[in-house]
Write an enzyme that holds these catalytic residues in place. Sequence first.
Site, PDB file in Angstrom:
ATOM      1  N   LYS A  64       0.797  -1.222   0.000  1.00  0.00           N
ATOM      2  CA  LYS A  64       0.000   0.000   0.000  1.00  0.00           C
ATOM      3  C   LYS A  64       0.834   1.278   0.000  1.00  0.00           C
ATOM      4  O   LYS A  64       0.287   2.357  -0.216  1.00  0.00           O
ATOM      5  CB  LYS A  64      -0.982   0.002   1.163  1.00  0.00           C
ATOM      6  CG  LYS A  64      -1.945  -1.171   1.189  1.00  0.00           C
ATOM      7  CD  LYS A  64      -2.779  -1.360  -0.066  1.00  0.00           C
ATOM      8  CE  LYS A  64      -3.709  -0.231  -0.349  1.00  0.00           C
ATOM      9  NZ  LYS A  64      -4.800  -0.636  -1.293  1.00  0.00           N
ATOM     10  N   SER A 281      -2.941 -12.576   3.721  1.00  0.00           N
ATOM     11  CA  SER A 281      -3.440 -12.433   2.347  1.00  0.00           C
ATOM     12  C   SER A 281      -2.429 -12.986   1.344  1.00  0.00           C
ATOM     13  O   SER A 281      -2.802 -13.411   0.254  1.00  0.00           O
ATOM     14  CB  SER A 281      -3.782 -10.979   2.034  1.00  0.00           C
ATOM     15  OG  SER A 281      -2.620 -10.180   1.996  1.00  0.00           O
TER      16      SER A 281
HETATM   17  N1  PMP Z   1      -3.450  -7.763   1.501  1.00  0.00           N
HETATM   18  C1  PMP Z   1      -3.230  -6.871   2.473  1.00  0.00           C
HETATM   19  C2  PMP Z   1      -2.491  -7.328   3.686  1.00  0.00           C
HETATM   20  C3  PMP Z   1      -3.691  -5.558   2.351  1.00  0.00           C
HETATM   21  O1  PMP Z   1      -3.474  -4.670   3.344  1.00  0.00           O
HETATM   22  C4  PMP Z   1      -4.407  -5.193   1.201  1.00  0.00           C
HETATM   23  C5  PMP Z   1      -4.938  -3.788   1.089  1.00  0.00           C
HETATM   24  N2  PMP Z   1      -6.288  -3.659   1.489  1.00  0.00           N
HETATM   25  C6  PMP Z   1      -4.626  -6.147   0.203  1.00  0.00           C
HETATM   26  C7  PMP Z   1      -4.122  -7.422   0.383  1.00  0.00           C
HETATM   27  C8  PMP Z   1      -5.435  -5.866  -1.047  1.00  0.00           C
HETATM   28  O2  PMP Z   1      -4.839  -4.897  -1.868  1.00  0.00           O
HETATM   29  P1  PMP Z   1      -5.762  -3.906  -2.690  1.00  0.00           P
HETATM   30  O3  PMP Z   1      -6.365  -2.951  -1.727  1.00  0.00           O
HETATM   31  O4  PMP Z   1      -4.835  -3.249  -3.641  1.00  0.00           O
HETATM   32  O5  PMP Z   1      -6.817  -4.727  -3.369  1.00  0.00           O
END
Ligand code: PMP
Length: 315
Positions: A64, A281
């Site tokens: 991010k 994630s």
């Molecule tokens: N994994 C983590 C740990 C995140 O903080 C985020 C951001 N929300 C994401 C995945 C997903 O990324 P995006 O917001 O670009 O879809």
Amino acid sequence: MSSRTSFASLHSYSALPLRDRANVTSLQTLVGNTPLVRLQRIPPNPNVELYAKAEWFNPAGSVKDRPALNMVLEGIRSGELTEEKILIDATSGNTGIAYAMIGATLGFRVQLAVPENISPLRRRILEAYGAELFFTSPLEGTDGAQDFVKRVVNKNPTKYFYPDQYNNPANWQAHYHTTAEEIHHQVGKPITHFVAGLGTTGTFVGIARRLKELHPYITCVAVEPDAPLHGLEGLKHLPTSCVPGIFDARLADLTLRISTDESYAMVERLAREEGLLVGNSSGAACAAALRIASLLEQGVIVSVFPDGGARYLNG
Ligand code: PMP
């Protein structure tokens, strides 16, 4: 440099307008250009190469940093973000950490609405950078945090800069212009599959959009939790959430739904078999990439691992 000169230059940095401060900080050299790691032991078939973009190498520790920096720079360029304004947004954690780091560097206040159940460690990191926090209902997730921010901004619009990461094209454009280009050059051969999780969807949308231009035969796979209540911080179960304005469903050739248990098991394997201590994630993205890998005789699969695992160890 004499101490007098260094004092003068330090002093003059704070005196500069925000626009000029953004030009002289090292932020733009620190964010991005992360390593691409090839997984060696987890892929079942040596003819299927599996690569992960190691986004925890960014200065505030996650993917991010890229969109946060781009949204701030766009805000400064357009004149919407000035030194008197407070940056406010809803974030599940990593975007907030990135805003807080950037706000501390450039010298503007950062206020964040976060669901009350964010991990204590994330909360401490945000507060260490000087961010001010508002806590919203954990039952409403990031949607509730967004509603809160909209109410605050509507009451006093001139006081705030609200990047609104769910609807701001500078979010996905950060990935279109940087992450995707880096992946393309680091892999250096045709990519058959791109696999990434959906949160604000900026990572998936920006990278998939650019890689589809560069690799016409690529299959882009979106990953989401398999249930509305899940333990995959940063990811959204889109069927039961507000769909972000920046999402473009046409970019997803396939959507895979991964359970929290499968993701956690993969996080453990990544640490023990690959030496990669990553967040939950990343486990979901890797589990999805592995499902694809098991169907192929050969291929080049690229995924994004959004953050590191140390942030999750203390609950
Ligand atoms: N994994 C983590 C740990 C995140 O903080 C985020 C951001 N929300 C994401 C995945 C997903 O990324 P995006 O917001 O670009 O879809």
